[in-house]
Write an enzyme that holds these catalytic residues in place. Structure first.
Site, PDB file in Angstrom:
ATOM      1  N   GLU A 167       0.795  -1.109  -0.011  1.00 45.74           N
ATOM      2  CA  GLU A 167       0.039  -0.039   0.060  1.00 45.74           C
ATOM      3  C   GLU A 167       0.936   1.025   0.105  1.00 45.74           C
ATOM      4  OE1 GLU A 167      -2.945  -0.161  -0.710  1.00 45.74           O
ATOM      5  OE2 GLU A 167      -3.649  -2.200   0.171  1.00 45.74           O
ATOM      6  N   ASN A 211       1.081   3.837  -3.055  1.00 44.42           N
ATOM      7  CA  ASN A 211       0.479   5.544  -3.018  1.00 44.42           C
ATOM      8  C   ASN A 211       1.910   6.119  -3.178  1.00 44.42           C
ATOM      9  OD1 ASN A 211      -1.695   5.203  -1.516  1.00 44.42           O
ATOM     10  ND2 ASN A 211      -1.102   5.540   0.456  1.00 44.42           N
ATOM     11  N   ARG A 219     -10.048   2.828  -5.593  1.00 48.91           N
ATOM     12  CA  ARG A 219      -9.216   2.125  -4.203  1.00 48.91           C
ATOM     13  C   ARG A 219      -9.856   2.434  -2.937  1.00 48.91           C
ATOM     14  NH1 ARG A 219      -3.739   4.169  -3.891  1.00 48.91           N
ATOM     15  NH2 ARG A 219      -3.134   2.101  -3.031  1.00 48.91           N
TER      16      ARG A 219
END
Lengths: 108, 154
Positions: B53, B57, B110
């Site tokens: 994650e 990002n 998302r």
């Protein structure tokens, strides 16, 4: 990532192999949408038996297809997630929207 | 790069271009490093998701999918914790507090789950960001006494 797509009597069945992250998200989204455009069935069954990993990028694609199907009163079912993937599905809250089953329960 | 907390027992660093193919490499590398500890398979999987994650990002938000950015990861094992730092020199986050909110997302698909997974799976998540300079995410897992013992003995 690899998909095996099959038209069944009541639904579209897609067996997915691979790790569902940002790397494959665009391809997965596109292939599933093309399949939904091409095959005229309301329900989509995604067999996760070959899915080793999922994160929010993969979940986003699944949720997007769920939204598309539910607008046309179709249903999305996820089959056979491994325990790790199942935990991620549960934690994301997606299991309150999408049915998750093991093959044995699937009669589709 | 890491904050101090007791002696450093082990540490790795990894630098790679902001290309989606590298996300898998990053999470597997960090999980392999973490596997030196006596963690459960669930915990290793959680570290994998949290790393994935944070790196995603950096790619999506930090570098806005520009593949020429550099992402740096360090994983450091202290006596009492494992700390993973994911750093980019991208555009930065204007409002870190807002970005950390559960349902906040700039990308509807998302679902704002990225930081939620990081927070659920790690014991502490800290974000430092400067607009125009980049973002640094600290993911920390505190170690149980048995794990500490093993780390010290290894």
């Amino acid at each position: 990532m690899q998909l095996q797509i099959r038209e069944e009597k009541e639904n579209i069945y897609v067996k997915i192999h691979g790790e569902l992250d940002l790397k494959v998200a665009d391809d997965l989204r596109q292939e599933l949408d093309e399949t939904l455009d091409k095959i005229d069935k309301k329900d989509l069954v995604l067999d996760f038996i070959g899915v080793d990993f999922i994160d929010s990028s993969g979940l986003g694609v699944i949720l997007g297809r769920y939204k598309r199907l539910s607008m046309l009163e179709g249903k999305l079912v996820i089959l056979n997630p491994n325990p790790n993937v199942k935990r991620i599905l549960e934690l994301s809250g997606i299991t309150s929207l999408i049915e998750v089953k093991d093959s044995l329960e699937y009669t589709g | 790069m890491a904050t101090t907390s007791g002696a450093i027992l082990n540490s790795i660093q990894l630098q790679f271009m902001s290309i989606p193919d590298n996300i898998g490499l990053a999470r597997v590398t960090v999980a392999s490093f973490a596997a030196q500890l006596d963690l459960t398979l669930n915990e290793l999987e959680e570290i994998k998701v949290a790393t994935s994650e944070a790196v995603s990002n950096a790619l999506i938000h930090g570098y806005e999918q520009n593949k020429k950015g550099i992402i740096s990861i360090s994983a450091t094992l202290f006596e009492d914790k494992l700390e993973i730092v994911i750093e980019d020199q991208g555009k930065g986050i204007e409002n870190v507090e807002q970005a950390l909110q559960p349902a906040y997302s700039t990308d509807p698909e998302r679902m704002g789950l990225g930081f939620m997974f990081m927070k659920s799976f790690m014991d502490d998540v800290k974000v430092e960001s400067t607009v125009g300079k980049g973002t640094r995410v600290y993911l920390t897992k505190f170690l149980e006494s048995a794990q500490k013992l093993q780390a010290a003995n290894d």
